[in-house]
Design a protein around this motif. Structure first.
Motif, short mmCIF file in Angstrom:
data_model
loop_
_atom_site.label_atom_id
_atom_site.label_comp_id
_atom_site.label_asym_id
_atom_site.label_seq_id
_atom_site.Cartn_x
_atom_site.Cartn_y
_atom_site.Cartn_z
N ALA A 10 -21.19 35.17 29.16
CA ALA A 10 -21.10 36.40 29.96
C ALA A 10 -21.33 36.14 31.44
CB ALA A 10 -22.09 37.43 29.43
N THR A 11 -22.44 35.43 31.76
CA THR A 11 -22.77 35.19 33.17
C THR A 11 -21.77 34.24 33.82
OG1 THR A 11 -24.33 33.46 32.48
CG2 THR A 11 -25.24 35.65 32.90
N ASN A 12 -21.37 33.21 33.11
CA ASN A 12 -20.46 32.22 33.69
C ASN A 12 -19.06 32.79 33.92
OD1 ASN A 12 -22.47 30.29 33.68
ND2 ASN A 12 -21.88 29.45 31.70
N ILE A 13 -18.58 33.62 32.98
CA ILE A 13 -17.26 34.21 33.15
C ILE A 13 -17.27 35.18 34.33
CG2 ILE A 13 -15.62 35.84 32.11
CD1 ILE A 13 -16.22 34.45 29.42
N TRP A 25 -23.00 25.48 41.81
CA TRP A 25 -24.24 24.81 42.20
C TRP A 25 -25.44 25.41 41.46
CZ3 TRP A 25 -28.36 27.34 44.49
CH2 TRP A 25 -28.11 28.62 44.98
N VAL A 26 -25.39 26.71 41.15
CA VAL A 26 -26.48 27.36 40.42
C VAL A 26 -26.57 26.79 39.00
CG1 VAL A 26 -27.45 29.54 39.61
CG2 VAL A 26 -26.20 29.46 41.78
N ASN A 156 -18.20 22.94 45.69
CA ASN A 156 -19.06 24.06 45.34
C ASN A 156 -20.18 23.69 44.37
OD1 ASN A 156 -17.97 26.81 46.49
ND2 ASN A 156 -16.17 25.63 45.93
N THR A 157 -20.07 22.54 43.74
CA THR A 157 -21.12 22.08 42.84
C THR A 157 -22.33 21.58 43.62
OG1 THR A 157 -19.51 21.46 41.14
CG2 THR A 157 -21.68 20.43 41.00
N PHE A 158 -22.11 21.07 44.82
CA PHE A 158 -23.20 20.43 45.56
C PHE A 158 -23.57 21.13 46.86
CE2 PHE A 158 -21.09 17.11 43.03
CZ PHE A 158 -22.18 16.66 42.29
N ILE A 174 -27.69 33.56 35.64
CA ILE A 174 -27.35 32.20 35.23
C ILE A 174 -28.61 31.38 34.98
CG2 ILE A 174 -26.34 30.00 36.01
CD1 ILE A 174 -24.21 31.71 37.47
N VAL A 175 -29.62 31.55 35.85
CA VAL A 175 -30.89 30.84 35.66
C VAL A 175 -31.52 31.24 34.33
CG1 VAL A 175 -33.26 30.67 36.51
CG2 VAL A 175 -31.36 30.50 38.12
N GLY A 176 -31.57 32.56 34.05
CA GLY A 176 -32.15 33.03 32.80
C GLY A 176 -31.38 32.55 31.59
#
Length: 384
Positions: A10-13, A25-26, A156-158, A174-176
């Motif tokens: 859900a969060t990634n999409i 990066w998150v 965007n990854t770094f 995303i952290v959760g």
């Protein structure tokens, strides 16, 4: 498995569809923090022979322990909500079933899989590993069908950045979803049922092996989570920017990439929902047994934790939005087990010669402060 559950979907999409590759990066930062704290969780389990919840009960005041238990149970319900709804949604879309029937099927499958635990940890591990391979395979297929812009992915990854307040909310989610509070309790408990160390040299060997295992397992989970964001950014950010519903994502995939790609997407979500529900239930048992020395039948625990999911569906709420909110709740509950791990793993009376070094404590403290800071920013944003 806890790091590839439907909450991650859900969060990634939503992150990929709204912000393209901007929040990769998150995912990377969260995965690195997760590796550090999972290694600490396994370490205290191997050294003490007890899980994190049991150690909290022994070493912290009763009121603190009770507060931690209540927060952990809330996190377990939030976790189960995302896992259960995600699996049921995939089943519903894949076979055109009503959501309530799909939820009943997922509940039955979860209980059936949990019964494998009676045969030892290995059969359950093999099944979970198979489901993880299915999830990873589905996203490998998706990336082959829709190749991303790799220079933008790497950049965007770094390079950390948050575009707006919506990006902050998603970052916290995303952290959760990535550093799950219940998995910090569970990992320390899983070490109790495996090889018991009889000497310091054996403990050291087990810790070294565990650290490599964490690096490999969570490294694979990080790649899958990043693949989710990349796929959403590649497909949805272009043709349907701002998509925030898993059902809508599935329906969008059909005309864009074809019915096969859409079906692959749902297969991955279904495997994620079923397997992570198993892990969530196991974690709930470890938490309850550790904090209050009580163990209830698995079926009863499943009924209690999935009740909010049935209520959400019955009230007609947006399933994907409920899943994302649940991940924000997890992020709010996350600092408690993180701080507990920091306090206990650095204490010589608890860990003896295996107490972690000061530089590790400093690094882990910075990571915990980053998460607390993100939570505070989100709360400030909500009340401002």
């Amino acid at each position: 498995m806890g790091y590839m559950d439907p909450g991650n979907f859900a969060t990634n999409i939503e992150a990929g569809s709204h912000y393209g590759y901007g929040l990769l990066w998150v995912v990377l930062l969260s995965s690195l923090i997760a590796m550090l704290f999972q290694a600490l969780s396994a370490r205290i389990g191997i050294v003490t022979g007890k899980n994190l919840a049991e150690l909290c009960r022994e070493h912290f005041p009763a009121r603190v322990t009770m507060a931690m238990w209540l927060a952990s149970e809330l996190a377990a319900i939030a976790t189960d909500l995302a896992e259960f709804l995600g699996g049921a949604l995939a089943l519903s879309l894949l076979f055109h079933l009503p959501m309530l029937i799909s939820m009943g099927i997922v509940a039955a499958l979860t209980c059936a899989i949990l019964s494998l635990e009676k045969r030892g940890f290995r059969p359950l591990e093999i099944l979970i590993a198979t489901l993880v391979a299915v999830i990873g395979g589905t996203y490998l297929c998706e990336l082959m069908i829709a190749p991303p812009e790799w220079p933008a992915v790497i950049a965007n990854t770094f390079v950390p950045h948050l575009k707006d307040s919506g990006a902050l909310t998603l970052a916290v989610g995303i952290v959760g979803a990535t550093i799950m509070p219940h998995t910090l309790y569970l990992h320390s408990g899983l070490t109790q049922n495996r090889v018991m160390a009889k000497s310091s040299s054996e403990r050291r060997r087990l810790i070294d092996f565990s650290n490599r295992e964490v690096l490999l397992a969570l490294g694979a989970a990080a790649l899958v989570n990043m693949a989710m964001v990349i796929m959403a950014a590649t497909v949805f950010h272009r043709v349907a920017p701002g998509i925030s519903d898993i059902g809508a994502a599935y329906r969008t995939l059909i005309p864009v990439l074809g019915g096969g790609a859409a079906a692959i997407f749902l297969v991955g979500l279904l495997a994620s929902g079923i397997s992570s529900s198993v892990v969530g239930t196991m974690a709930g048992q470890v938490i309850m047994q550790g904090f209050v020395r009580t163990r209830i039948p698995v079926a009863v625990r499943r009924l209690v934790t999935i009740a909010p999911s049935f209520a959400i569906v019955a009230m007609g709420c947006n399933v994907t939005r409920a899943m994302i909110v649940s991940q924000v709740v997890l992020s709010m509950a996350l600092p408690l087990p993180m701080v507990a791990l920091l306090l206990l793993s650095g204490k010589r009376p608890v860990m003896g010669e295996f107490a972690v070094k000061r530089r590790t404590i400093v690094l882990a403290s910075i990571a915990a402060l980053v998460i607390v800071g993100l939570n505070i920013m989100l709360i400030w944003q909500a009340v401002a």
